[in-house]
Design an enzyme around this catalytic site. Structure first.
Site, PDB file in Angstrom:
ATOM      1  N   ARG A  31      12.844  80.527  45.614  1.00 47.40           N
ATOM      2  CA  ARG A  31      12.819  80.155  44.093  1.00 47.40           C
ATOM      3  C   ARG A  31      12.396  78.936  43.391  1.00 47.40           C
ATOM      4  NH1 ARG A  31      16.374  83.849  45.533  1.00 47.40           N
ATOM      5  NH2 ARG A  31      17.585  85.425  44.049  1.00 47.40           N
ATOM      6  N   SER A 172      22.014  93.612  42.990  1.00 46.64           N
ATOM      7  CA  SER A 172      20.974  92.947  43.791  1.00 46.64           C
ATOM      8  C   SER A 172      20.516  91.777  43.070  1.00 46.64           C
ATOM      9  CB  SER A 172      20.013  93.919  44.322  1.00 46.64           C
ATOM     10  OG  SER A 172      18.718  93.374  44.548  1.00 46.64           O
ATOM     11  N   GLN A 174      18.098  90.199  44.063  1.00 43.24           N
ATOM     12  CA  GLN A 174      16.654  90.234  44.295  1.00 43.24           C
ATOM     13  C   GLN A 174      15.995  91.281  43.054  1.00 43.24           C
ATOM     14  OE1 GLN A 174      15.589  91.912  48.094  1.00 43.24           O
ATOM     15  NE2 GLN A 174      16.573  90.124  49.188  1.00 43.24           N
ATOM     16  N   ASP A 326      25.529  88.981  53.044  1.00 42.54           N
ATOM     17  CA  ASP A 326      24.951  88.625  54.312  1.00 42.54           C
ATOM     18  C   ASP A 326      25.738  88.131  55.250  1.00 42.54           C
ATOM     19  OD1 ASP A 326      22.317  89.102  53.060  1.00 42.54           O
ATOM     20  OD2 ASP A 326      22.034  87.072  52.484  1.00 42.54           O
ATOM     21  N   LYS A 353      19.485  96.582  54.700  1.00 46.06           N
ATOM     22  CA  LYS A 353      18.971  94.867  55.198  1.00 46.06           C
ATOM     23  C   LYS A 353      17.853  94.864  56.251  1.00 46.06           C
ATOM     24  CE  LYS A 353      21.622  93.150  51.937  1.00 46.06           C
ATOM     25  NZ  LYS A 353      21.026  92.630  50.809  1.00 46.06           N
ATOM     26  N   ARG A 357      22.711  97.082  59.100  1.00 49.47           N
ATOM     27  CA  ARG A 357      23.642  96.238  59.754  1.00 49.47           C
ATOM     28  C   ARG A 357      24.950  96.982  60.313  1.00 49.47           C
ATOM     29  NH1 ARG A 357      21.946  90.722  56.325  1.00 49.47           N
ATOM     30  NH2 ARG A 357      20.367  90.066  57.666  1.00 49.47           N
TER      31      ARG A 357
HETATM   32  C1  S3P Z   1      18.992  87.156  48.179  1.00 45.13           C
HETATM   33  C2  S3P Z   1      19.767  88.638  47.770  1.00 45.13           C
HETATM   34  C3  S3P Z   1      20.558  89.303  48.577  1.00 45.13           C
HETATM   35  C4  S3P Z   1      20.605  88.818  49.985  1.00 45.13           C
HETATM   36  C5  S3P Z   1      19.177  88.252  50.688  1.00 45.13           C
HETATM   37  C6  S3P Z   1      18.904  86.914  49.857  1.00 45.13           C
HETATM   38  C7  S3P Z   1      18.127  86.611  47.222  1.00 45.13           C
HETATM   39  O1  S3P Z   1      19.764  90.641  48.664  1.00 45.13           O
HETATM   40  O2  S3P Z   1      21.090  89.939  50.921  1.00 45.13           O
HETATM   41  O3  S3P Z   1      19.372  87.718  51.971  1.00 45.13           O
HETATM   42  O4  S3P Z   1      17.805  85.674  47.668  1.00 45.13           O
HETATM   43  O5  S3P Z   1      18.267  87.092  45.977  1.00 45.13           O
HETATM   44  P1  S3P Z   1      20.043  91.703  47.726  1.00 45.13           P
HETATM   45  O6  S3P Z   1      19.249  91.362  46.397  1.00 45.13           O
HETATM   46  O7  S3P Z   1      19.184  92.849  48.131  1.00 45.13           O
HETATM   47  O8  S3P Z   1      21.454  92.133  47.681  1.00 45.13           O
END
Ligand code: S3P
Length: 447
Positions: A31, A172, A174, A326, A353, A357
């Site tokens: 970011r 999520s 992300q 994670d 993931k 996992r």
């Molecule tokens: C992350 C969000 C998580 C995490 C990943 C990093 C991020 O994923 O598992 O390692 O930096 O926004 P998800 O958004 O798919 O849960």
């Protein structure tokens, strides 16, 4: 492929001891680079994670026109192009193993009037991208992926983006962040509704760079409504990235399960949406304390002191999953050393993931002689310190860094050594893992 072997520390070494600093936070590092690339002027970033995932995001931003380099003090400099100022790349953008990298960049490019193609390694090419394609299409972007929404995927960003209101169907960060990044170059107000809180690094980073956000709690729940007003003026900043609690987790579990250990892990990010593992370990009886609490660039940070502890199994509340998503692989290792059952449920997301996992941990744990039951949404590990972990297996890591590091930590308490078939994937998030851990007293070698 680099096979790595982990075995019990030499008994005379007297446990794992010392102070250490794990690498910078992966989520924050991605970011920081992205925001720096959008802000006009120079952003500096100290403590950036120099793992393959983050370097991939840096290379991607360079291909899109940002000027990014590292000086001889290991400080990164980013000269941004301004919101909306990215230029079309000349080549395919290879995002390697990084789900965060590709999903955040898809969000960013969804509202730039250009065409770009993303590719990734065998692991990333199996991961679902529909979760970002669906909301990003609402802005007016077009996506063409293999078999629907898999990589390689080509995005043509919207020329006249429309603001969006979107309720996240999965918890999520992300997906939330991809939408928020798309909102930056969209006139008007974009709204993301998040029913289950996930890591809020994007929100904190936006505010640090001068984007004013409207954050409203949702009535009768723990989630919130996030409103982003598009086309803000970003202020270039100096950033200091906290170290990654997800990487610190391996050292913490190692110290807990290895007799006579005491470690101090410096400058660890303690964002409340990231520290579910530490709470869970404390519930299990772990001696973990926080010292020197402070705030750094809008994120809480502390030094963590951890000592060997007798752990007992617990049932992890499923609602805690987003704050430790994670960390379940390494929690399985702590659970194998604990007395009784550790029940981990509500983890459907773990199946998509870097590897599945749940399946990969269950297979590897069974091969090492740990009692484990697989559930559709998680696993239950039964530990018994009087019945040692047998080990003697070579675990397949399926291009998943956290699987590799977790099984190397299980080697600390197994009778026979544990091998992982490919340790090179650890470089995605924790480049100096083996050297750092061996410096504390672990016994990991290249085969
Ligand atoms: C992350 C969000 C998580 C995490 C990943 C990093 C991020 O994923 O598992 O390692 O930096 O926004 P998800 O958004 O798919 O849960």
């Amino acid at each position: 492929m680099t096979t790595l072997r982990s075995q019990k520390p030499i008994p005379t070494s007297g446990g794992l001891k010392g102070r250490l600093r794990v690498p910078g936070d992966k989520s924050i590092s991605h970011r920081a680079l992205i925001m720096g690339a959008l802000a006009v002027g120079e952003t500096t970033i100290a403590g950036l994670l120099e793992g393959e995932d983050v370097l991939g995001t840096a290379a991607c931003l360079q291909a899109l026109g940002a000027d990014i380099y590292k000086d001889d003090q290991d400080c990164w400099h980013v000269h941004g192009v301004g919101i909306g100022g990215l230029r079309p790349p000349e080549n395919v953008l290879d995002m390697g193993n990084s789900g965060t990298g590709v999903r955040l960049m898809m969000g960013l490019l969804a509202t730039h009037p250009l065409t770009a193609t993303f590719s990734g390694d065998a692991s990333l090419s199996k991961r679902p991208m529909g979760r970002v394609v669906t909301p990003l299409t609402l802005f007016g972007a077009h996506f063409h992926g293999r078999d629907g929404n898999m990589l390689p995927i080509t995005v043509t960003g919207a020329t006249m983006p429309l603001p969006v209101s979107y309720e996240l169907p999965v918890a999520s960060a992300q997906v939330k962040s991809a939408i928020m990044l798309a909102a930056l170059n969209t006139p008007g107000v974009t709204t993301v509704i998040e029913n289950t809180p996930t890591r809020d690094h994007t929100e904190r980073m936006f505010e640090y760079f001068g984007v004013s956000l409207d954050l409203q709690p949702l009535e009768g729940g723990t989630g919130r409504r996030i409103k982003v007003t598009g086309q803000p003026e970003l202020v270039a900043r100096d950033l200091k990235v906290p170290t990654d609690p997800s990487s610190a987790a391996f050292a913490i579990v190692a110290a807990l399960i290895t007799p006579d250990s005491e470690l101090t892990i410096e400058h660890v990010g303690l964002n409340p949406a990231r520290i579910g593992l530490f709470t869970t370990l404390q519930d299990m009886g772990a001696d973990i304390t926080y010292a020197n609490k402070r705030e750094e660039c809008g994120e809480p940070v502390a030094d963590i002191v951890v000592r060997t502890s007798a752990l007992k199994g617990v049932t992890v509340p499923p609602e805690r999953a987003p704050s430790m998503i994670d960390e379940y692989p390494v929690l399985c290792v702590a659970a194998a050393a604990a007395t009784g059952q550790t029940v981990m449920r509500g983890l459907e997301e773990l199946r998509v993931k870097e590897s599945d996992r749940i399946a990969v941990m269950v297979t590897g744990l069974k091969a090492c002689g740990v009692q484990v039951e697989e559930h559709e949404d998680g696993m239950t590990v039964s530990g018994n310190p009087d019945r040692p972990v047998i080990g003697g297996a070579c675990v397949e890591t399926h291009l998943d860094h956290r699987i590799a590091m977790s099984f190397l930590m299980l080697g600390l308490i197994s009778d026979a050594p544990i091998d992982v078939d490919d340790g090179s994937v650890i470089n995605t998030s924790f480049p100096n893992f083996v050297t750092l851990m061996n410096g504390l007293g672990t016994n990991i070698s290249i085969m």
